[in-house]
Design a protein around this motif. Structure first.
Motif, PDB file in Angstrom:
ATOM      1  N   ILE A   1      -7.804   5.968  -5.304  1.00 32.14           N
ATOM      2  CA  ILE A   1      -8.581   6.036  -6.556  1.00 32.14           C
ATOM      3  C   ILE A   1      -7.640   6.124  -7.749  1.00 32.14           C
ATOM      4  CG2 ILE A   1     -10.159   7.458  -7.918  1.00 32.14           C
ATOM      5  CD1 ILE A   1     -11.570   8.202  -5.310  1.00 32.14           C
ATOM      6  N   LYS A   2      -6.610   6.990  -7.616  1.00 35.65           N
ATOM      7  CA  LYS A   2      -5.649   7.147  -8.701  1.00 35.65           C
ATOM      8  C   LYS A   2      -4.879   5.851  -8.946  1.00 35.65           C
ATOM      9  CE  LYS A   2      -3.369   9.721 -11.673  1.00 35.65           C
ATOM     10  NZ  LYS A   2      -4.001  10.364 -12.841  1.00 35.65           N
ATOM     11  N   ALA A   3      -4.476   5.187  -7.847  1.00 38.25           N
ATOM     12  CA  ALA A   3      -3.732   3.937  -7.976  1.00 38.25           C
ATOM     13  C   ALA A   3      -4.575   2.848  -8.631  1.00 38.25           C
ATOM     14  CB  ALA A   3      -3.252   3.467  -6.604  1.00 38.25           C
ATOM     15  N   ARG A   4      -5.871   2.874  -8.361  1.00 37.84           N
ATOM     16  CA  ARG A   4      -6.749   1.872  -8.968  1.00 37.84           C
ATOM     17  C   ARG A   4      -6.875   2.098 -10.474  1.00 37.84           C
ATOM     18  NH1 ARG A   4     -12.803   0.334  -6.703  1.00 37.84           N
ATOM     19  NH2 ARG A   4     -13.112  -1.527  -8.002  1.00 37.84           N
ATOM     20  N   ARG A   5      -6.862   3.363 -10.880  1.00 34.97           N
ATOM     21  CA  ARG A   5      -6.955   3.677 -12.310  1.00 34.97           C
ATOM     22  C   ARG A   5      -5.620   3.479 -13.016  1.00 34.97           C
ATOM     23  NH1 ARG A   5     -10.517   9.314 -11.963  1.00 34.97           N
ATOM     24  NH2 ARG A   5     -12.467   8.332 -11.260  1.00 34.97           N
TER      25      ARG A   5
ATOM     26  N   ILE B   1      -8.708  13.020   2.517  1.00 31.87           N
ATOM     27  CA  ILE B   1      -8.791  13.358   1.093  1.00 31.87           C
ATOM     28  C   ILE B   1      -7.579  12.816   0.336  1.00 31.87           C
ATOM     29  CG2 ILE B   1      -8.751  15.269  -0.559  1.00 31.87           C
ATOM     30  CD1 ILE B   1     -10.353  16.900   1.524  1.00 31.87           C
ATOM     31  N   THR B   2      -6.387  12.980   0.922  1.00 32.43           N
ATOM     32  CA  THR B   2      -5.166  12.506   0.276  1.00 32.43           C
ATOM     33  C   THR B   2      -5.182  10.990   0.084  1.00 32.43           C
ATOM     34  OG1 THR B   2      -3.862  14.307   1.246  1.00 32.43           O
ATOM     35  CG2 THR B   2      -2.655  12.370   0.476  1.00 32.43           C
ATOM     36  N   THR B   3      -5.582  10.270   1.131  1.00 29.44           N
ATOM     37  CA  THR B   3      -5.608   8.804   1.062  1.00 29.44           C
ATOM     38  C   THR B   3      -6.620   8.317   0.030  1.00 29.44           C
ATOM     39  OG1 THR B   3      -4.972   8.650   3.399  1.00 29.44           O
ATOM     40  CG2 THR B   3      -5.936   6.688   2.384  1.00 29.44           C
ATOM     41  N   VAL B   4      -7.832   8.865   0.078  1.00 26.48           N
ATOM     42  CA  VAL B   4      -8.874   8.441  -0.858  1.00 26.48           C
ATOM     43  C   VAL B   4      -8.472   8.755  -2.302  1.00 26.48           C
ATOM     44  CG1 VAL B   4     -11.256   8.831  -1.602  1.00 26.48           C
ATOM     45  CG2 VAL B   4     -10.729   8.631   0.831  1.00 26.48           C
ATOM     46  N   ALA B   5      -7.979   9.968  -2.516  1.00 24.21           N
ATOM     47  CA  ALA B   5      -7.555  10.358  -3.868  1.00 24.21           C
ATOM     48  C   ALA B   5      -6.423   9.475  -4.370  1.00 24.21           C
ATOM     49  CB  ALA B   5      -7.130  11.826  -3.882  1.00 24.21           C
ATOM     50  N   SER B   6      -5.473   9.129  -3.475  1.00 26.27           N
ATOM     51  CA  SER B   6      -4.347   8.278  -3.858  1.00 26.27           C
ATOM     52  C   SER B   6      -4.823   6.893  -4.271  1.00 26.27           C
ATOM     53  CB  SER B   6      -3.360   8.151  -2.693  1.00 26.27           C
ATOM     54  OG  SER B   6      -2.753   9.390  -2.390  1.00 26.27           O
TER      55      SER B   6
ATOM     56  N   PRO C   1      -2.822   0.871 -12.487  1.00 29.69           N
ATOM     57  CA  PRO C   1      -2.301  -0.328 -11.819  1.00 29.69           C
ATOM     58  C   PRO C   1      -0.778  -0.397 -11.767  1.00 29.69           C
ATOM     59  CG  PRO C   1      -4.055  -0.888 -13.360  1.00 29.69           C
ATOM     60  CD  PRO C   1      -3.712   0.537 -13.621  1.00 29.69           C
ATOM     61  N   GLU C   2      -0.102   0.329 -12.656  1.00 28.64           N
ATOM     62  CA  GLU C   2       1.354   0.243 -12.685  1.00 28.64           C
ATOM     63  C   GLU C   2       1.995   0.766 -11.402  1.00 28.64           C
ATOM     64  OE1 GLU C   2       0.210   4.060 -14.931  1.00 28.64           O
ATOM     65  OE2 GLU C   2      -0.486   1.989 -14.710  1.00 28.64           O
ATOM     66  N   VAL C   3       1.273   1.614 -10.633  1.00 28.15           N
ATOM     67  CA  VAL C   3       1.853   2.125  -9.396  1.00 28.15           C
ATOM     68  C   VAL C   3       1.896   1.057  -8.326  1.00 28.15           C
ATOM     69  CG1 VAL C   3       1.037   4.459  -9.848  1.00 28.15           C
ATOM     70  CG2 VAL C   3      -0.334   2.930  -8.423  1.00 28.15           C
ATOM     71  N   ALA C   4       1.232  -0.068  -8.552  1.00 26.78           N
ATOM     72  CA  ALA C   4       1.218  -1.164  -7.580  1.00 26.78           C
ATOM     73  C   ALA C   4       2.352  -2.151  -7.808  1.00 26.78           C
ATOM     74  CB  ALA C   4      -0.118  -1.901  -7.647  1.00 26.78           C
ATOM     75  N   ALA C   5       3.317  -1.752  -8.628  1.00 24.71           N
ATOM     76  CA  ALA C   5       4.420  -2.664  -8.941  1.00 24.71           C
ATOM     77  C   ALA C   5       5.333  -2.904  -7.757  1.00 24.71           C
ATOM     78  CB  ALA C   5       5.242  -2.101 -10.101  1.00 24.71           C
ATOM     79  N   TYR C   6       5.214  -2.075  -6.733  1.00 17.76           N
ATOM     80  CA  TYR C   6       6.028  -2.208  -5.522  1.00 17.76           C
ATOM     81  C   TYR C   6       5.755  -3.555  -4.856  1.00 17.76           C
ATOM     82  CZ  TYR C   6       7.350  -1.357  -0.664  1.00 17.76           C
ATOM     83  OH  TYR C   6       7.876  -1.444   0.594  1.00 17.76           O
ATOM     84  N   SER C   7       6.771  -4.226  -4.403  1.00 11.64           N
ATOM     85  CA  SER C   7       6.612  -5.587  -3.892  1.00 11.64           C
ATOM     86  C   SER C   7       6.777  -5.727  -2.392  1.00 11.64           C
ATOM     87  CB  SER C   7       7.629  -6.502  -4.576  1.00 11.64           C
ATOM     88  OG  SER C   7       8.928  -5.984  -4.463  1.00 11.64           O
ATOM     89  N   GLY C   8       6.852  -4.599  -1.669  1.00 12.30           N
ATOM     90  CA  GLY C   8       6.852  -4.672  -0.217  1.00 12.30           C
ATOM     91  C   GLY C   8       8.245  -4.793   0.378  1.00 12.30           C
ATOM     92  N   PRO C   9       8.352  -4.591   1.708  1.00  9.45           N
ATOM     93  CA  PRO C   9       9.637  -4.569   2.375  1.00  9.45           C
ATOM     94  C   PRO C   9      10.390  -5.879   2.322  1.00  9.45           C
ATOM     95  CG  PRO C   9       7.829  -4.482   3.968  1.00  9.45           C
ATOM     96  CD  PRO C   9       7.239  -4.272   2.608  1.00  9.45           C
TER      97      PRO C   9
ATOM     98  N   LEU D   1       0.819  -1.213   0.000  1.00  6.83           N
ATOM     99  CA  LEU D   1       0.000   0.000   0.000  1.00  6.83           C
ATOM    100  C   LEU D   1       0.851   1.260   0.000  1.00  6.83           C
ATOM    101  CD1 LEU D   1      -2.866  -0.832   2.548  1.00  6.83           C
ATOM    102  CD2 LEU D   1      -3.062  -0.574   0.068  1.00  6.83           C
ATOM    103  N   LEU D   2       2.111   1.128   0.429  1.00  5.88           N
ATOM    104  CA  LEU D   2       2.959   2.300   0.588  1.00  5.88           C
ATOM    105  C   LEU D   2       3.086   3.094  -0.705  1.00  5.88           C
ATOM    106  CD1 LEU D   2       4.575   3.667   2.786  1.00  5.88           C
ATOM    107  CD2 LEU D   2       6.569   2.358   2.084  1.00  5.88           C
ATOM    108  N   GLU D   3       3.373   2.384  -1.804  1.00  9.67           N
ATOM    109  CA  GLU D   3       3.545   3.083  -3.080  1.00  9.67           C
ATOM    110  C   GLU D   3       2.211   3.564  -3.653  1.00  9.67           C
ATOM    111  OE1 GLU D   3       5.942   4.105  -4.906  1.00  9.67           O
ATOM    112  OE2 GLU D   3       7.653   3.373  -3.757  1.00  9.67           O
ATOM    113  N   ARG D   4       1.103   3.053  -3.115  1.00 12.89           N
ATOM    114  CA  ARG D   4      -0.196   3.493  -3.614  1.00 12.89           C
ATOM    115  C   ARG D   4      -0.600   4.856  -3.039  1.00 12.89           C
ATOM    116  NH1 ARG D   4      -0.934  -2.181  -3.181  1.00 12.89           N
ATOM    117  NH2 ARG D   4      -1.574  -3.132  -5.152  1.00 12.89           N
TER     118      ARG D   4
END
Length: 336
Positions: A316-320, A309-314, A322-330, A248-251
């Motif tokens: 929503i943007k990440a869902r649209r 607002i920042t979290t919700v907007a982030s 998907p490439e921002v979810a490429a992060y694989s975690g710690p 979720l961090l990169e999202r």
């Protein structure tokens, strides 16, 4: 707000007891922290903060409780930005997953001690020089502008600071980890291990973040006790948040903008407070300027509102995108 010495000792003693208990659990059975386990610990530390805030409300009143909660939420949200750097540090030093919890705990204890010193200096400066509020405001506004310029980009490389470079000159450092040991003897010679280096990296890096987070909380409350406890609760829950957020961090792609708004808002609040307490001779002849001040209820509402607002907007943007979810975690980064 009058805080007796026994309450300071009791608070610090309670924090030490929690840290020792946590260290015992970590050393008793080192393991990779799961998301479910991290979630339980995060809820535990958030519950502790809520109980503490309720105690402040009961014994000191709603205003001080509001200042504590505003400070705690601000410090916690600013600490989330630290996690990006922590992830990079863990990856750079290739910390084994079973030792990441210990590294974060000891690193954050180091950070808490240094922040305590910083808070004491800041409280003494504020009590003696009202113009310090102008300085704090300038730091916050400058940081807010820097965050806006940074946007959604984060550095992917970690450069060791002077403290770590000095330690490497003073002590030889082994190439490999030796379990959870910070120092080992090899052929009669004492060596540091990467474990102590990464712990100091976490602690000293956090101090750099404190250069803007401490002025931020002094913009919400001038009570040193509340400043310290808000920082303590935020830092104690930070290491578990590291494992919980994971992918979720990169999202949280708009986090920097949200933090910039919060820091800018507190910076303006500090300017107004500084004008209200003004003693500089070249401003209004050294007399206080009759300007309105921003109350703690408004401050708390703005901070919480911006974060939501920042979290919700982030998300929503990440869902649209998907490439921002490429992060694989710690864990994945630590093994690369």
């Amino acid at each position: 707000m009058t805080v007796p010495a026994w309450l300071w000792f009791a608070t610090i003693g309670g924090l030490v007891a929690i840290i020792l208990a946590d260290l015992f659990l970590v050393d008793h059975k080192p393991h990779a922290v799961t998301v479910r386990e991290a979630a339980r610990w995060v809820l535990f530390y958030v519950a502790l903060a809520l109980v503490f805030g309720a105690g402040v409300w009961l014994f000191a009143g709603g205003t001080y409780a509001g200042e504590f909660f505003a400070g705690y939420i601000t410090e916690y949200s600013l600490s989330v930005d630290n996690l990006f750097v922590f992830v990079i540090i863990m990856g750079t030093f290739k910390v084994p997953a079973i030792h990441q919890h210990r590294v974060l705990l000891v690193g954050i204890v180091i950070a808490l001690i240094m922040r305590g010193i910083f808070i004491a200096i800041g409280a003494a400066a504020i009590a003696r020089f009202s113009w310090v509020f102008y300085l704090f405001a300038a730091v916050l506004i400058y940081t807010a502008v820097s965050l806006v310029r940074q946007g959604t980009e984060h550095d992917e490389e970690y450069t060791e600071n002077r403290v770590l470079r000095l330690l490497r000159r003073m002590l030889p450092v082994t190439e490999d980890y030796h379990g959870a040991k910070s120092f080992v003897k090899i052929d009669g010679k004492r060596w540091a291990t990467p474990m102590i280096i990464v712990m100091l990296a976490i602690g000293s890096t956090d101090l750099l973040f404190a250069l803007d987070s401490i002025p931020a909380i002094f913009g919400l409350t001038q009570e040193a006790y509340l400043v310290f406890t808000a920082n303590a609760f935020a830092l104690m829950g930070l290491r578990q948040l590291y494992f919980l957020l994971g992918g979720l961090l990169e999202r949280l792609i708009y986090l920097s903008y949200g933090l910039a708004v919060i820091l800018g808002f507190i910076g303006v609040k500090l300017v107004l407070h500084a004008l209200h307490e003004n003693s500089l001779p070249f401003i209004n002849g050294g007399e206080p300027v009759p300007v309105p001040e921003i109350g703690i209820v408004v401050s708390l509402s703005v901070i919480v509102g911006v974060l939501i607002i920042t979290t919700v907007a982030s998300l929503i943007k990440a869902r649209r995108r998907p490439e921002v979810a490429a992060y694989s975690g710690p864990e994945a980064r630590s093994d690369r």
